[in-house]
Write a protein that holds these residues in place. Sequence first.
Motif, short mmCIF file in Angstrom:
data_model
loop_
_atom_site.label_atom_id
_atom_site.label_comp_id
_atom_site.label_asym_id
_atom_site.label_seq_id
_atom_site.Cartn_x
_atom_site.Cartn_y
_atom_site.Cartn_z
N ALA A 1 -23.26 12.69 -43.60
CA ALA A 1 -21.81 12.74 -43.73
C ALA A 1 -21.26 11.42 -44.25
O ALA A 1 -21.41 10.39 -43.61
CB ALA A 1 -21.15 13.09 -42.40
N MET B 1 -17.38 13.35 -45.90
CA MET B 1 -17.32 14.40 -44.86
C MET B 1 -17.08 15.82 -45.35
O MET B 1 -17.07 16.76 -44.54
CB MET B 1 -16.29 14.06 -43.77
N VAL C 1 -17.75 19.14 -43.03
CA VAL C 1 -16.53 19.86 -42.65
C VAL C 1 -16.54 21.28 -43.22
O VAL C 1 -16.18 22.24 -42.53
CB VAL C 1 -15.28 19.07 -43.14
N ALA D 1 -23.19 15.86 -37.86
CA ALA D 1 -22.78 15.15 -39.07
C ALA D 1 -23.24 13.70 -38.92
O ALA D 1 -22.66 12.94 -38.15
CB ALA D 1 -21.26 15.23 -39.23
N THR E 1 -15.73 7.75 -42.20
CA THR E 1 -16.44 8.89 -41.61
C THR E 1 -16.17 8.90 -40.11
O THR E 1 -16.78 8.14 -39.36
CB THR E 1 -17.96 8.76 -41.86
N GLY F 1 -12.40 14.21 -40.07
CA GLY F 1 -13.04 15.53 -40.15
C GLY F 1 -12.07 16.64 -39.76
O GLY F 1 -11.94 17.65 -40.45
N TYR G 1 -10.66 19.59 -42.19
CA TYR G 1 -10.94 20.96 -41.74
C TYR G 1 -9.65 21.78 -41.78
O TYR G 1 -9.60 22.87 -42.34
CB TYR G 1 -11.50 20.88 -40.32
N VAL H 1 -20.11 13.86 -34.76
CA VAL H 1 -20.44 12.80 -35.72
C VAL H 1 -21.43 11.87 -35.05
O VAL H 1 -21.18 11.38 -33.94
CB VAL H 1 -19.18 12.01 -36.16
#
Length: 368
Positions: free
Chosen positions: A200, A203, A207, A224, A233, A238, A242, A268
């Motif tokens: 990631a 991302m 995601v 991730a 990140t 994220g 999303y 993450v």
Amino acid sequence: MDKLPLFERYPGLRERIPYVPIATLPTPVRPLEALGESLGAELWLKDDGPSGVSYGGNKVRKLGFLLASAKQDGAETVLTFGAAGSNHALATAIYAKALGLRSISMLVPQPPAHSVRRNLLRQLAAGAEVHYRNGLGPVAVATCWQFAVHSVRSGKFPRVIATGGSSPLGIVGFVNAVFELKQQIERGELPEPEVIYVAAGSMGTAVGLALGTQLAGMKTRIQAVRVTGERFTNLERGRKLYQSTNELLHYNDPGVPLVPFPESTFEVRHDFYGDNYALYTPAGMEAVKLTHELEGLRLEGTYSGKAMACLISDARAGRITGRALFWNTYNSVDFHPDIAGADYHDLPQALHRYFEEAVQPLDEKPIS
Ligand SMILES: *Cc1c(COP(=O)(O)O)cnc(C)c1O
């Protein structure tokens, strides 16, 4: 032409979301038997390495949407960002050219590596206009200047493509990727994984996989593995990506439900990054070596090696109890023939150091 599993599931999207089939889909899946046996875990591979004819990796899925949108809006030039060895800037340059668009890459420093040399030469071969500045501030200034230059020259601004292609429209490529995986599961090519490990950075990949699994009704967890600085990140970023991607899909086809971010199954992982972006780690390079020896799969030290290091570490710690799927994001198309005639002296002077100075210590004996 656009038999995308996502469009088949939500036909309303087909007319509303531009797409150009530059990616070679579906990408293959296979068990990682030897690696799994050595780690005592059931491992599978989703291999986006050969995701395009002239260049593969995870960026091609995103660019199928991003470049289609640029074309539809009448853009002539696209502009994007990355580090000196950026796979994203390279993929953008290659597929922009294939679609008759010019491309501009705005690049910043990274640790030297063989892959930086290869990618820069390939960008030259693709005819990209390459600019290099010593940080994000100077790149912002230089980008404004490019906007001025290009609007005077052609009466149009270049179309900006987000870093890593991780805008909501680009991320749709990885929502589709989950529906593609689901079809492969339904055809019996692999069992449903309990967890997916993926690198990631910006991302979008992780995601898109998270949103895709929620929409497809899969329980698969996402690990991730962070490979860029924490300010790029992180979970908050994220969540935002999303939601905006979910809203984009819902807006274009109300049949796509709004689904909550999977707080308990999206994680993450911060422990495999090391000290810097694109600075290889011993654990990452051990993962690259092991995966190549046991599976013949080529990873690299910036992204996929660090993600695999996380998987290996979890397996050794007994933390992988169900089936785990490794999502390979790294190009596997050999483009050496394309760079045979390219000369680094044709790049901006400030980039020559990547060819004249030594590569970072852990990259001295690359496997490719
Ligand atoms: C860009 C890239 C990633 C990171 O993907 P994001 O969607 O930016 O998180 C991972 N692996 C490789 C090989 C990449 O080039």
